[in-house]
Design a protein around this motif. Structure first.
Motif, PDB file in Angstrom:
ATOM      1  N   SER A   6       0.735  -1.216   0.130  1.00  0.00           N
ATOM      2  CA  SER A   6      -0.053  -0.072  -0.070  1.00  0.00           C
ATOM      3  C   SER A   6       0.865   1.496  -0.112  1.00  0.00           C
ATOM      4  CB  SER A   6      -0.745   0.057   1.154  1.00  0.00           C
ATOM      5  OG  SER A   6      -0.039   0.129   2.526  1.00  0.00           O
ATOM      6  N   LYS A   7       0.354   2.298  -0.249  1.00  0.00           N
ATOM      7  CA  LYS A   7       1.114   3.743  -0.370  1.00  0.00           C
ATOM      8  C   LYS A   7       1.501   3.835   1.046  1.00  0.00           C
ATOM      9  CE  LYS A   7       0.001   8.659  -1.082  1.00  0.00           C
ATOM     10  NZ  LYS A   7      -1.046   9.513  -2.024  1.00  0.00           N
ATOM     11  N   GLU A 123       3.389  10.255  -3.190  1.00  0.00           N
ATOM     12  CA  GLU A 123       2.369  11.406  -2.525  1.00  0.00           C
ATOM     13  C   GLU A 123       1.105  11.882  -3.592  1.00  0.00           C
ATOM     14  OE1 GLU A 123       1.503  11.686   0.532  1.00  0.00           O
ATOM     15  OE2 GLU A 123       3.349  11.203   1.696  1.00  0.00           O
ATOM     16  N   SER A 124       1.700  12.097  -4.646  1.00  0.00           N
ATOM     17  CA  SER A 124       0.786  12.322  -5.712  1.00  0.00           C
ATOM     18  C   SER A 124       0.099  11.354  -6.525  1.00  0.00           C
ATOM     19  CB  SER A 124       1.544  13.383  -6.910  1.00  0.00           C
ATOM     20  OG  SER A 124       2.583  12.359  -7.601  1.00  0.00           O
ATOM     21  N   LYS A 125       0.389  10.142  -6.140  1.00  0.00           N
ATOM     22  CA  LYS A 125      -0.613   8.976  -6.703  1.00  0.00           C
ATOM     23  C   LYS A 125      -1.438   8.518  -5.630  1.00  0.00           C
ATOM     24  CE  LYS A 125       2.191   8.961 -10.360  1.00  0.00           C
ATOM     25  NZ  LYS A 125       1.448   9.235 -11.889  1.00  0.00           N
ATOM     26  N   SER A 126      -2.298   8.073  -6.294  1.00  0.00           N
ATOM     27  CA  SER A 126      -3.318   7.268  -5.282  1.00  0.00           C
ATOM     28  C   SER A 126      -3.249   5.931  -5.109  1.00  0.00           C
ATOM     29  CB  SER A 126      -4.684   7.172  -6.008  1.00  0.00           C
ATOM     30  OG  SER A 126      -4.644   6.397  -7.048  1.00  0.00           O
ATOM     31  N   ASN A 127      -3.352   5.524  -3.844  1.00  0.00           N
ATOM     32  CA  ASN A 127      -3.019   3.939  -3.770  1.00  0.00           C
ATOM     33  C   ASN A 127      -3.503   2.979  -4.850  1.00  0.00           C
ATOM     34  OD1 ASN A 127      -2.217   2.040  -1.432  1.00  0.00           O
ATOM     35  ND2 ASN A 127      -4.277   1.095  -2.063  1.00  0.00           N
ATOM     36  N   LYS A 128      -4.713   3.314  -5.300  1.00  0.00           N
ATOM     37  CA  LYS A 128      -5.230   2.822  -6.572  1.00  0.00           C
ATOM     38  C   LYS A 128      -4.172   2.673  -7.640  1.00  0.00           C
ATOM     39  CE  LYS A 128      -8.769   2.125  -9.936  1.00  0.00           C
ATOM     40  NZ  LYS A 128     -10.060   2.183 -10.304  1.00  0.00           N
TER      41      LYS A 128
END
Length: 170
Positions: A6-7, A123-128
């Motif tokens: 996960s992120k 940080e700029s990306k979603s977990n998806k």
């Protein structure tokens, strides 16, 4: 540490592994960092601490380049233009050469900035986007980032600690 899925886990792995490595790098003198005394990334080669930092920086810059290109819908040459996955030893040599004119302290500053840029990217990306869709072949973006940051930081730390023990026995 388990493989991040996960992120938050990816961020934690990078921060933890890099902080440990950075602490081990912090007390190495620039003169010592130039000595070619570590086992190299290609079989039968030796490298310096400077080369090791250059290697980490090279892979970190590739992670950022891949993402810039993907975000701009441009084709990406994995792992790097002119190199195949079975030529990673040659790619390591390229990274050493790319940064050979840099002194140890400037390499560390560049690596700190690179890690900060990678964390900003995450940080700029979603977990998806990081973990729920394929990004390169069967690999997710999060896994590709981890392969080229958190994992190599751990490997590099092991090399540094082994080198320190051999060169500064207690």
């Amino acid at each position: 540490m388990a493989v991040p899925t996960s992120k938050p886990e990816l961020i934690q792995a990078i921060v933890t592994n890099y902080d440990k490595l950075r602490k081990d790098l912090s007390d190495i003198t620039p003169e010592a960092a130039e000595k070619k005394e570590l086992e190299g990334h290609a079989a039968g080669t030796v490298m310096s601490i400077n080369n090791l930092v250059s290697y980490l920086l090279g892979w970190g810059e590739l992670v950022l380049k891949w993402n810039r290109k993907k975000d701009n819908n441009e084709a990406v040459d994995f792992p790097e233009t002119g190199y195949k996955w079975n030529e990673l030893g040659k790619l390591a040599q390229k990274f050493y050469a790319d940064y050979e004119k840099e002194d140890y302290n400037s390499l560390l500053v560049k690596l700190d900035k690179n890690v900060a840029s990678i964390l900003s990217l995450i940080e700029s990306k979603s977990n998806k986007a990081l973990y729920e869709v394929s990004w390169y072949e069967k690999w997710t973006l999060g896994r590709m980032i981890q392969f080229n940051t958190a994992s190599p930081y751990t490997n590099a730390r092991g090399r540094v600690r082994k080198w320190k023990k051999a060169n500064n026995p207690v």
